[in-house]
Every structure is written in C-alpha cells, then in structure tokens.
Design a protein around this motif. Structure first.
Motif, PDB file in Angstrom:
ATOM      1  N   TYR A 128       0.807  -1.230   0.000  1.00 19.72           N
ATOM      2  CA  TYR A 128       0.000   0.000   0.000  1.00 19.72           C
ATOM      3  C   TYR A 128       0.839   1.279   0.000  1.00 19.72           C
ATOM      4  N   TYR A 161      12.903  -3.040  -5.001  1.00 18.93           N
ATOM      5  CA  TYR A 161      11.597  -3.713  -4.937  1.00 18.93           C
ATOM      6  C   TYR A 161      11.775  -5.198  -4.579  1.00 18.93           C
ATOM      7  N   ARG A 162      11.294  -5.573  -3.411  1.00 21.23           N
ATOM      8  CA  ARG A 162      11.379  -6.955  -2.903  1.00 21.23           C
ATOM      9  C   ARG A 162      12.806  -7.507  -2.990  1.00 21.23           C
ATOM     10  N   TYR A 194      -2.844   5.171  -2.143  1.00 16.26           N
ATOM     11  CA  TYR A 194      -3.208   3.882  -2.713  1.00 16.26           C
ATOM     12  C   TYR A 194      -4.733   3.769  -2.723  1.00 16.26           C
ATOM     13  N   SER A 237       1.950 -13.049  -1.573  1.00 19.29           N
ATOM     14  CA  SER A 237       2.249 -13.045  -3.012  1.00 19.29           C
ATOM     15  C   SER A 237       3.267 -14.143  -3.312  1.00 19.29           C
ATOM     16  N   ASN A 241       5.893  -8.869  -8.943  1.00 21.53           N
ATOM     17  CA  ASN A 241       5.363  -8.187 -10.120  1.00 21.53           C
ATOM     18  C   ASN A 241       6.523  -7.963 -11.089  1.00 21.53           C
ATOM     19  N   GLU A 278      -4.527 -13.875 -13.515  1.00 22.32           N
ATOM     20  CA  GLU A 278      -5.989 -13.899 -13.663  1.00 22.32           C
ATOM     21  C   GLU A 278      -6.371 -14.044 -15.132  1.00 22.32           C
ATOM     22  N   GLN A 296      -7.339 -13.062  -5.039  1.00 20.09           N
ATOM     23  CA  GLN A 296      -6.033 -12.454  -5.365  1.00 20.09           C
ATOM     24  C   GLN A 296      -5.199 -13.531  -6.051  1.00 20.09           C
ATOM     25  N   ALA A 297      -5.044 -13.383  -7.371  1.00 20.30           N
ATOM     26  CA  ALA A 297      -4.414 -14.437  -8.169  1.00 20.30           C
ATOM     27  C   ALA A 297      -2.922 -14.603  -7.899  1.00 20.30           C
TER      28      ALA A 297
HETATM   29  N1  EPU Z   1      -5.023  -7.674 -10.100  1.00 22.31           N
HETATM   30  C1  EPU Z   1      -5.819  -8.443 -10.902  1.00 22.31           C
HETATM   31  N2  EPU Z   1      -6.148  -9.681 -10.481  1.00 22.31           N
HETATM   32  C2  EPU Z   1      -5.747 -10.191  -9.295  1.00 22.31           C
HETATM   33  C3  EPU Z   1      -4.912  -9.409  -8.480  1.00 22.31           C
HETATM   34  C4  EPU Z   1      -4.564  -8.148  -8.895  1.00 22.31           C
HETATM   35  O1  EPU Z   1      -6.225  -8.031 -11.982  1.00 22.31           O
HETATM   36  O2  EPU Z   1      -6.114 -11.324  -8.982  1.00 22.31           O
HETATM   37  C5  EPU Z   1      -4.709  -6.297 -10.499  1.00 22.31           C
HETATM   38  C6  EPU Z   1      -5.502  -5.305  -9.658  1.00 22.31           C
HETATM   39  O3  EPU Z   1      -6.747  -5.044 -10.200  1.00 22.31           O
HETATM   40  C7  EPU Z   1      -4.633  -4.086  -9.692  1.00 22.31           C
HETATM   41  C8  EPU Z   1      -3.251  -4.657  -9.770  1.00 22.31           C
HETATM   42  O4  EPU Z   1      -3.368  -6.001 -10.204  1.00 22.31           O
HETATM   43  O5  EPU Z   1      -4.863  -3.335 -10.845  1.00 22.31           O
HETATM   44  C9  EPU Z   1      -2.494  -4.591  -8.459  1.00 22.31           C
HETATM   45  O6  EPU Z   1      -3.187  -5.332  -7.480  1.00 22.31           O
HETATM   46  P1  EPU Z   1      -3.029  -5.025  -5.917  1.00 22.31           P
HETATM   47  O7  EPU Z   1      -3.151  -3.593  -5.668  1.00 22.31           O
HETATM   48  O8  EPU Z   1      -3.916  -5.968  -5.180  1.00 22.31           O
HETATM   49  O9  EPU Z   1      -1.505  -5.359  -5.604  1.00 22.31           O
HETATM   50  P2  EPU Z   1      -0.557  -6.482  -6.151  1.00 22.31           P
HETATM   51  O10 EPU Z   1       0.383  -5.930  -7.140  1.00 22.31           O
HETATM   52  O11 EPU Z   1      -1.369  -7.653  -6.557  1.00 22.31           O
HETATM   53  C10 EPU Z   1       1.270  -5.964  -4.328  1.00 22.31           C
HETATM   54  C11 EPU Z   1       2.144  -6.732  -3.372  1.00 22.31           C
HETATM   55  C12 EPU Z   1       1.330  -7.189  -2.144  1.00 22.31           C
HETATM   56  C13 EPU Z   1       0.782  -5.946  -1.476  1.00 22.31           C
HETATM   57  C14 EPU Z   1      -0.085  -5.182  -2.492  1.00 22.31           C
HETATM   58  C15 EPU Z   1      -0.622  -3.900  -1.937  1.00 22.31           C
HETATM   59  C16 EPU Z   1       3.838  -7.769  -4.738  1.00 22.31           C
HETATM   60  C17 EPU Z   1       4.353  -9.035  -5.335  1.00 22.31           C
HETATM   61  N3  EPU Z   1       2.715  -7.873  -4.032  1.00 22.31           N
HETATM   62  O12 EPU Z   1       0.275  -6.858  -4.809  1.00 22.31           O
HETATM   63  O13 EPU Z   1       2.223  -7.830  -1.259  1.00 22.31           O
HETATM   64  O14 EPU Z   1       0.011  -6.289  -0.334  1.00 22.31           O
HETATM   65  O15 EPU Z   1       0.717  -4.852  -3.662  1.00 22.31           O
HETATM   66  O16 EPU Z   1       0.400  -2.951  -1.877  1.00 22.31           O
HETATM   67  O17 EPU Z   1       4.447  -6.711  -4.922  1.00 22.31           O
HETATM   68  C18 EPU Z   1       3.057  -9.906  -0.406  1.00 22.31           C
HETATM   69  O18 EPU Z   1       4.176  -9.542  -0.758  1.00 22.31           O
HETATM   70  O19 EPU Z   1       2.876 -11.032   0.134  1.00 22.31           O
HETATM   71  C19 EPU Z   1       1.901  -9.057  -0.689  1.00 22.31           C
HETATM   72  C20 EPU Z   1       0.670  -9.465  -0.415  1.00 22.31           C
END
Ligand code: EPU
Length: 337
Positions: A128, A161-162, A194, A237, A241, A278, A296-297
C-alpha cells in the motif's frame, strides 16, 4: 540449548506444508547462536524466521535454527522522531501494533504482513505505497565467518523492490538479529494515495485519518483480499510483479490495452503479476487440495494436505502459461527449498 530431533515443520511455515527437520532448535540468544556456529557438531544449518515467505518442497536435512530472539526498546528520541530497535524473533504485525500503541508512525501501511521482524529487510517488505526501507534505520547481523556483529545502515542494504543485499551478495553470510527503525512521533507522514486505502477510509467515514486509522484500513483490505494463513495455508504473493522494458510493455499493451501498470523509470514498467495470472485463467482455480486464491491471483493456497512439490508444480504451470500468453517471465517471490 535443547536440540530436538525429527520435528514437523508444519507449524513453522505459513503454507502449512508437512516436512520434517532432521534437528531443530529455538534460538533465544546471540550467545547460543554463536555457540552453534563455533561447534563442529552441526555441519548443515538452516535459518527459519516466521516461515511466511517460503515453500518447503523437501525434508530439511540440517539443524533448523528457529530465530526466537525477543524484545524491543527505544534507543533514542529527538524532537520529531524515535529510534526503536526490535529483535529478529518478534512477530512483525505485533511490532507494528506496539508502534501504533506508542503513536510511532511509519509502519502503519505494513500492518498485518505475516512473518517476523528479522526477515523484513531481506525482501524489503512492502504494501500500500510503503516499503520497509522508508522507515529502516539499520540492522545488526551476525557475520557467520567472523561471528562478530555487523551493523548495516539503510544504504548498505541496497534496498530495491522486494530485494536487498541479503538476497544478493550477502546471501547466506549473515543472520539478522535485530532491526532498528526511525519512526515519527509527531507530524506523521500519511500514505493514503493507494486507491484501496482511500476507499476503505471512506467506508469507515474517516476524513482526517490518524496512523491508527490507516492501519485499520489496511487490515480490513488485507482481511478482505488475502487469505489468513491460520485458515488457509499460503505465503502471500507467490510471485513478484515483473518489471519489463518500455518497449516490451508497448507491445503487450497493443494486444491487451487494459493491462494495469506502474511506471518505474523512463525505460521500465511494472506489470501486476496478479492481473497476468488472472487473465491466464488461473484465478480461483483449484487442483484438489491446492490452487490459486479466488480474490487475489498472486496468492497460491494449500487447502490442507498439499505437498510443497504440488504447489511448486502449479507455480511452474502458471509461469509457463503466462510466458506463452504474454511473453513475460514471472519469478517467485517466495524462497523455495
Ligand atoms: N489484479 C488483478 N487480479 C488479481 C490481483 C490483482 O487483476 O487477482 C490487479 C488489480 O486489479 C490491480 C493490480 O493487479 O490493478 C495490483 O493489485 P493489488 O493492488 O492488489 O496489488 P498487487 O500488485 O497484486 C502488491 C504486493 C502485495 C501488497 C499489495 C498492496 C507484490 C508481489 N505484491 O500486490 O504484497 O500487499 O501490492 O500494496 O508486490 C506480499 O508480498 O505477500 C503481498 C501481499
């Protein structure tokens, strides 16, 4: 020091994978840690923190050191901030809550991240709009060659990043024993940009949020989207990304105009792996006792009884499919053993 034999690691990894450790010890002091490294008795050692960022695919044929160093203390105070040192074995979220109880700001966006404090710098945990590196002051780590404590300042850690030096050149050479954070005591800098945080605050009808409100908003978002490892085994995750070149991104965008993305630099774009997975058709798919989380894919889940190899095979299938459809290689964020 009590060394246990043939211990199940199921309670010690959030994926809930049943593997055995040949030997196991709970480490509660730096002296014990040094004694283990001085002794010739244990040629193979395996460091275990909160077990929240790992996939265990085999029994561990080593002495597992469960890092259980506890304690937190205020090191110094200035007018606007405070330095707090926290021992490696403290639970991350409990530490964040303790900071919020003291009205220390900086970690609220990182609420409810599973794992322990000692592992937090290794992959520069983030969520976030905030990363650990934003509040990280320094950490102390045991140099496994000299058995002396070394201090790493923020710059020394080469955070990205990570990523950090502990995943690169320093990998396997140190054990982090404590982390010191610089936190605000007044004029807290709030990170509410966010999108999800904004809408959660709106739902909570909060217009002037405190750091405690932000933590509550983050907790509600995470509870809604991410499975609680206590109920469903997972490691957050599973993938990072991917960061791709602008050129590759423009190519991707031609075929998939709606793909979400964040600009990293003039030449680099980050694409959410969750979106790719996804749109490769895996979101919510189950394969018997394991699968891809329905909300959350990015998160692979063990519904109970899956082996590490089952999860690994699924992750490889996802990687291959994403590569075929989007021509993008996604890499695991979790450490695979
Ligand atoms: N999205 C999809 N489908 C999904 C998941 C995400 O289309 O199933 C799209 C969302 O719509 C959005 C974008 O992907 O446009 C980003 O999604 P989200 O904001 O949920 O964040 P994320 O990139 O999926 C990252 C971190 C998470 C962290 C969130 C919030 C990584 C690998 N993961 O996820 O970290 O909580 O941002 O900041 O960077 C973790 O490391 O274990 C973790 C949960």
């Amino acid at each position: 020091m009590q060394i246990q034999q043939n211990i199940s690691l199921k309670p010690y990894n959030t994926f809930g994978i049943e593997v055995k450790a040949k030997q196991f010890i709970s480490v509660t002091s730096i002296e014990d840690l040094k004694a283990i490294y001085v002794s010739n008795e244990f040629p193979k050692k395996f460091i275990l923190g909160g077990g929240s960022n790992m996939l265990l695919t085999n029994d561990i044929d080593a002495l597992v050191l469960h890092m259980n160093l506890k304690g937190k203390q205020i090191v110094s105070k200035t007018e606007n901030d405070v330095l707090v040192e926290c021992q490696a074995g403290e639970n991350w979220h409990q530490f964040v809550l303790w900071c919020l109880d003291h009205d220390f700001g900086g970690l609220e966006n990182l609420s409810l991240i599973p794992g322990n404090v000692g592992s937090s710098p290794i992959q520069n945990i983030g969520a976030y709009g905030v990363e650990l590196k934003d509040s990280f002051h320094s950490c102390k780590a045991l140099d496994l060659e000299t058995l002396e404590l070394k201090t790493f300042n923020n710059d020394d850690c080469e955070f990205a990043y990570r990523n950090s030096i502990f995943k690169q050149q320093a990998k396997g050479k140190y054990i982090i024993v404590s982390v010191t954070f610089r936190l605000s005591t007044k004029h807290h800098k709030l990170h509410t940009d966010y999108g999800a945080i904004n809408s959660a605050l709106k739902t909570m009808q909060i217009t002037n949020p405190t750091i405690q409100d932000i933590s509550k908003a983050v907790i509600s978002i995470r509870e809604d989207k991410l499975p609680n490892p206590k109920d469903i085994g997972n490691s957050g995750s599973f993938f990072k990304n991917p960061i791709i070149s602008k050129q590759d991104f423009l190519e991707l965008q031609k075929n998939f105009p709606e793909v979400p993305h964040y600009v990293v630099s003039d030449t680099q774009i980050k694409v959410p792996a969750g979106w790719l997975i996804e749109h490769a058709g895996f979101k919510g798919k189950t394969f018997g006792n394991h699968g891809v989380h329905k909300k959350q894919a990015l998160v692979l889940v063990n519904y109970g009884g899956a082996s590490g190899k089952d999860i690994l095979r699924l992750s490889e299938l996802i990687q291959k499919t994403v590569l075929r459809i989007f021509n993008i290689r996604i890499n695991a964020e979790v450490n695979i053993f």
